[in-house]
Design a protein around this motif. Structure first.
Motif, PDB file in Angstrom:
ATOM      1  N   SER A 164     -37.531   7.910 -15.622  1.00  0.00           N
ATOM      2  CA  SER A 164     -37.801   8.758 -14.657  1.00  0.00           C
ATOM      3  C   SER A 164     -36.839   9.290 -14.424  1.00  0.00           C
ATOM      4  O   SER A 164     -36.813  10.786 -13.850  1.00  0.00           O
ATOM      5  CB  SER A 164     -37.371   7.785 -13.083  1.00  0.00           C
ATOM      6  N   LYS A 165     -35.355   9.333 -15.030  1.00  0.00           N
ATOM      7  CA  LYS A 165     -34.509  10.239 -15.429  1.00  0.00           C
ATOM      8  C   LYS A 165     -34.316  11.688 -15.991  1.00  0.00           C
ATOM      9  O   LYS A 165     -34.287  12.700 -15.153  1.00  0.00           O
ATOM     10  CB  LYS A 165     -32.973   9.774 -15.320  1.00  0.00           C
ATOM     11  N   GLU A 166     -35.065  11.143 -17.028  1.00  0.00           N
ATOM     12  CA  GLU A 166     -35.128  12.092 -17.937  1.00  0.00           C
ATOM     13  C   GLU A 166     -36.488  13.209 -16.889  1.00  0.00           C
ATOM     14  O   GLU A 166     -36.437  14.522 -17.218  1.00  0.00           O
ATOM     15  CB  GLU A 166     -36.104  11.634 -19.180  1.00  0.00           C
ATOM     16  N   ASP A 167     -37.476  13.015 -16.403  1.00  0.00           N
ATOM     17  CA  ASP A 167     -38.664  13.401 -15.577  1.00  0.00           C
ATOM     18  C   ASP A 167     -37.599  14.446 -14.404  1.00  0.00           C
ATOM     19  O   ASP A 167     -37.792  15.340 -14.468  1.00  0.00           O
ATOM     20  CB  ASP A 167     -39.528  12.568 -15.196  1.00  0.00           C
ATOM     21  N   VAL A 168     -36.733  13.413 -13.955  1.00  0.00           N
ATOM     22  CA  VAL A 168     -36.128  14.551 -12.663  1.00  0.00           C
ATOM     23  C   VAL A 168     -35.516  15.046 -13.999  1.00  0.00           C
ATOM     24  O   VAL A 168     -35.064  16.734 -13.365  1.00  0.00           O
ATOM     25  CB  VAL A 168     -34.905  13.802 -11.976  1.00  0.00           C
ATOM     26  N   THR A 218     -28.704  -2.674  -0.447  1.00  0.00           N
ATOM     27  CA  THR A 218     -30.303  -2.747  -0.556  1.00  0.00           C
ATOM     28  C   THR A 218     -30.639  -2.778  -1.880  1.00  0.00           C
ATOM     29  O   THR A 218     -30.081  -1.729  -2.661  1.00  0.00           O
ATOM     30  CB  THR A 218     -30.459  -1.852   0.623  1.00  0.00           C
ATOM     31  N   ASP A 219     -31.741  -2.767  -2.208  1.00  0.00           N
ATOM     32  CA  ASP A 219     -32.165  -2.079  -3.048  1.00  0.00           C
ATOM     33  C   ASP A 219     -33.575  -1.792  -3.011  1.00  0.00           C
ATOM     34  O   ASP A 219     -33.575  -0.843  -2.217  1.00  0.00           O
ATOM     35  CB  ASP A 219     -33.417  -3.635  -3.733  1.00  0.00           C
ATOM     36  N   VAL A 220     -32.930  -0.434  -4.275  1.00  0.00           N
ATOM     37  CA  VAL A 220     -33.501   0.951  -4.414  1.00  0.00           C
ATOM     38  C   VAL A 220     -33.935   1.010  -6.261  1.00  0.00           C
ATOM     39  O   VAL A 220     -32.813   0.497  -7.166  1.00  0.00           O
ATOM     40  CB  VAL A 220     -32.262   2.478  -3.747  1.00  0.00           C
ATOM     41  N   ASN A 221     -34.940   1.405  -5.805  1.00  0.00           N
ATOM     42  CA  ASN A 221     -35.586   1.619  -7.235  1.00  0.00           C
ATOM     43  C   ASN A 221     -36.190   3.275  -8.140  1.00  0.00           C
ATOM     44  O   ASN A 221     -35.321   4.123  -7.107  1.00  0.00           O
ATOM     45  CB  ASN A 221     -36.893   1.368  -7.489  1.00  0.00           C
ATOM     46  N   SER A 222     -35.847   3.608  -9.198  1.00  0.00           N
ATOM     47  CA  SER A 222     -35.651   5.060  -9.624  1.00  0.00           C
ATOM     48  C   SER A 222     -36.442   5.794  -8.677  1.00  0.00           C
ATOM     49  O   SER A 222     -36.588   7.329  -9.251  1.00  0.00           O
ATOM     50  CB  SER A 222     -36.579   4.980 -11.090  1.00  0.00           C
ATOM     51  N   LEU A 223     -37.936   6.063  -7.966  1.00  0.00           N
ATOM     52  CA  LEU A 223     -38.154   6.996  -7.271  1.00  0.00           C
ATOM     53  C   LEU A 223     -37.123   7.212  -6.561  1.00  0.00           C
ATOM     54  O   LEU A 223     -37.214   7.924  -5.970  1.00  0.00           O
ATOM     55  CB  LEU A 223     -39.453   5.711  -6.608  1.00  0.00           C
ATOM     56  N   PHE A 224     -36.208   7.179  -5.403  1.00  0.00           N
ATOM     57  CA  PHE A 224     -35.415   7.590  -5.429  1.00  0.00           C
ATOM     58  C   PHE A 224     -34.849   8.709  -5.321  1.00  0.00           C
ATOM     59  O   PHE A 224     -34.599   9.707  -5.111  1.00  0.00           O
ATOM     60  CB  PHE A 224     -33.653   6.622  -4.771  1.00  0.00           C
ATOM     61  N   THR A 225     -34.548   8.961  -6.887  1.00  0.00           N
ATOM     62  CA  THR A 225     -34.221   9.923  -7.724  1.00  0.00           C
ATOM     63  C   THR A 225     -34.858  10.965  -7.877  1.00  0.00           C
ATOM     64  O   THR A 225     -34.189  12.471  -7.594  1.00  0.00           O
ATOM     65  CB  THR A 225     -33.450   9.893  -8.654  1.00  0.00           C
TER      66      THR A 225
END
Length: 752
Positions: A164-168, A218-225
């Motif tokens: 996800s980081k690479e995609d962003v 709170t819990d936050v996943n990679s969709l945030f970025t």
């Protein structure tokens, strides 16, 4: 907000200094965001399967998280590498290591592939962090001929975060050069082009820092970025585009710099404020499902929209105040100036005005036809599949190796979890026996294991379960995995191995079948629930489908209120909802054609996210175009002239804004994560349909049919002669000259 804008114009250096200080303070926290993101989020935290899984972990002392070390020997038997891998896997937090000695079926028929299951006591995020070192340690311990891959839920989540980081990063590297070109074509000035890009960079950095703070509570996943980059780039650049363009026009009209900034903010800034509010409202609706994936998207969308609007209302006017006429610095050699006639040709306006009903009927039929494939879509979140990851990822390679050489069905059984008070032990045993008997003949089931399938005589089974009478060591071990007591509560389970993969339609149907049977045939005093990957995915899919009506209702009601306040009309908000439904349906239909796969399935998250994001972003066009049309009407133009003249005045601006959004969303179609790729495809399609078809054809045709009752308000003067405004906007300006603005605003109603 007026006070903030006034302060920005009066003390621009102080405002810019404050933003720079905020950026410097935020930078370290923005860099920490990746490490603060949690894993998963694609389950219903209140679902039956999650509760059942917790029951199993407590009753049978199962590790809450585990990794699979997959070994494949290219040269020969892999068994010699098992002990080395087992030794290398030992580390703090490991509670169990299970291999082929306990499960001979975990070795492939050719003896070259096997796997070890490593159980951990830590949570998913903690186990994620172990994945790279575990993989490296095992690879170093075994022979070079042995391929080592680490898979399992935490490994899949770890890979998802990494990619996800690479995609962003990849998408931003694609998007920024494209935005550079688009903005240069729009402004034909290097300084004017640079301003929106700088604003976008500031918006993304500050929102990432805010995301780090959110992840602490709170819990936050990679969709945030992903959503921050998608929505942030689109709105930050578009809002800056609208304001900078109006500022340059005011300067060209001879206004001094403070006046030009003030007028730009009172007019276009007014539109930006409503547009940003619409994005916040639409994204907030994704809090409804109360699942981490949707909450992460909602938090990211709301945060980046608030930051973008705040920046546009404070930092941007301060920058424009300081730049002044230097906003035109670096102007390129100008090509022949396009008139409004070239933006919306007179012939096109004529077709819309002469045949609005025909155009409306044809376009609606076209949208319905394009949306039809969406009716064949199945919403299904991948729960035991690595297909969401790129082909070469170790977690995907590992699960694919097991699937190909050994089989994954036994690894992901559907588990029927039954609990009862100790006094109801006979009822519990009866229910477990009945369910096992039913499951043996259920469609989609391959094998069944429960206390009633161990081969013990039915008459001696209750005593054997109570105290182990008549059981040898192996029998006691088998019973211990299927029947236990937790205080005064008895827990048993029936393992149903499906005859298809856990993500398949057949296994999902098996889950539905078993649930229906449990509701009708479980004995009184016995509670029955389903656990397992497929049941977890099914619960999440049901959560999404059940949330759709409420999400749509929340977005519709709040957006109706916003547009009503903006336009004092009840019809226009209803049109906005209708247009958005057409666009979302057609976009999903297109997605079904290009990315639905053989089983026509897409990620459950995609439709709701598409609806929320597209509804919020499409308000940009709605507010800009309708605002200009309404103002022309209130200034005295006829209804027809107001619609067609407003269209001529704003179409170029909307096209530029749409080109920016399309560039951003297309950049995300290169994503390795399938859900991000789906969103990139569907959002890019939606923007093209919305800007090119809805706003230039369908919306004006509909407005012409509805007549002037949609506007409301008092006209300032008598209607002008029919065709006069359109003529002024499309004919009278000589080629190569700038069109002077008609009225005080090109994009939004002027506050009165």
């Amino acid at each position: 907000m007026k006070q903030l804008i006034s302060l920005s114009v009066q003390r621009p250096k102080a405002i810019i200094a404050a933003w720079l200080l905020l950026l410097v303070v935020s930078a370290p926290f923005a860099l920490k965001l990746e490490g603060a993101l949690k894993a998963g989020g694609f389950s219903n935290p209140r679902g039956e399967s999650v509760h059942a899984q917790h029951t199993l972990e407590q009753a049978f002392h199962e590790a809450p998280n585990s990794l699979l070390i997959v070994l494949h020997d290219r040269a020969g038997s892999v068994r010699s590498a098992v002990d080395e891998a087992r030794q290398a896997a030992r580390r703090p937090g490991v509670t169990t290591i299970t291999d082929e000695r306990a499960h001979p079926e975990w070795v492939s028929k050719d003896g070259r592939t096997t796997f070890l299951q490593v159980g951990f006591s830590g949570d998913n995020t903690t186990v994620q962090n172990v994945v790279p070192t575990l993989r490296d340690d095992v690879r170093a311990a075994v022979s070079k001929d042995v391929e080592v891959d680490v898979t399992g839920a935490p490994a899949l989540d770890y890979a998802l975060n990494v990619h996800s980081k690479e995609d962003v990063t990849r998408a931003e590297m694609i998007a920024f050069p494209v935005l550079f070109i688009v903005l240069l074509l729009v402004f034909r000035s290097l300084v004017a082009m640079a301003v929106p890009l700088v604003m976008a960079g500031v918006t993304l950095a500050l929102t990432q820092a805010i995301g780090y703070g959110m992840a602490q509570v709170t819990d936050v996943n990679s969709l945030f970025t992903n959503i921050v980059s998608m929505v942030g780039l689109a709105v930050a650049v578009d809002y800056s585009l609208f304001i900078v363009k109006r500022f340059r026009e005011e300067l060209a009209d001879g206004q001094d710099v403070p006046t030009a900034v003030g007028r730009s903010m009172r007019t276009v800034g007014h539109s930006v404020l409503f547009s940003g509010l619409a994005v916040v409202v639409a994204m907030s609706a994704l809090f409804v499902p109360r699942a981490m994936s949707f909450t992460s998207i909602a938090l990211g969308g709301v945060a980046v929209a608030v930051v973008a609007v705040t920046m546009a209302m404070t930092l941007l006017p301060a920058v424009l105040r300081l730049l002044g006429h230097r906003i035109n610095a670096g102007t390129l050699r100008r090509r022949k100036k396009a008139t409004a006639a070239s933006v919306v040709p007179k012939a096109e306006a004529g077709r819309v005005s002469k045949h609005p009903l025909l155009i409306l009927a044809v376009l609606v039929a076209g949208f319905v036809a394009l949306a039809w494939p969406a009716t064949q879509l199945t919403l299904r979140v991948p729960v035991a599949s690595a297909d969401i990851l790129p082909a070469g990822d170790s977690a995907r390679v590992g699960i694919a190796r097991i699937k190909q050489d050994i089989g994954v069905r036994e690894m992901f059984p559907v588990e029927v979890v039954l609990t009862a008070h100790a006094k109801d032990s006979s009822a519990l045993l009866t229910s477990a026996t009945d369910i096992a008997d039913y499951a043996k003949n259920a469609k989609g089931a391959d094998s069944v294991q429960g206390v009633s399938t161990l081969g013990l005589p039915a008459g001696s089974l209750p005593q054997a379960l109570a105290d182990g009478t008549g059981l040898d060591t192996a029998g006691k071990a088998a019973v211990g995995q299927l029947w236990t007591a937790v205080g005064d509560t008895l827990v048993t389970r029936v393992l149903v191995t499906p005859d298809a993969d856990p993500d398949s339609a057949a296994t999902h149907h098996l889950v539905s079948d078993l649930r229906s049977h449990l509701k009708s045939d479980t004995s009184p005093g016995v509670k029955a629930e389903l656990a397992g990957a497929t049941a977890t995915g099914s619960d999440f899919d049901d959560l999404v489908v059940g949330s759709i009506p409420l999400v749509v209702l929340v977005v519709a009601l709040l957006s109706f209120l916003i547009l009503f306040l903006a336009f004092r009309s009840t019809v226009l908000p209803l049109l906005a909802l209708a247009f958005n439904v057409l666009v979302v349906g057609a976009s999903l239909g297109f997605l079904a054609l290009v990315a639905g796969g053989a089983d026509h399935s897409i990620n459950s998250v995609t439709p709701l996210m598409l609806f929320a994001v597209m509804f919020g972003l499409s308000m940009d066009y709605m507010v800009i175009m309708i605002g200009r049309m309404r103002e022309m009407y209130l200034d005295g133009a006829s209804h027809r002239d107001a619609v067609l003249g407003g269209l001529a005045r704003t179409a170029g601006l909307v096209n530029g804004a749409a080109a920016i959004m399309v560039a951003v969303f297309v950049s995300f179609t290169s994503a390795q994560i399938s859900i991000v790729r789906e969103l990139g495809i569907s959002l890019a399609t939606a923007v093209v349909l919305d800007a090119v078809v809805i706003r230039r054809l369908l919306m004006p045709a509909t407005l012409l049919l509805l007549g002037d009752r949609i506007w409301g308000g008092n006209r300032r003067s008598a209607p002008q002669e029919a065709g006069s405004v359109v003529a002024a906007a499309s004919v009278s300006a000589p080629a190569g000259t700038e069109l002077p603005p008609t009225g005080p605003d090109l994009s939004a109603p002027t506050p009165r």
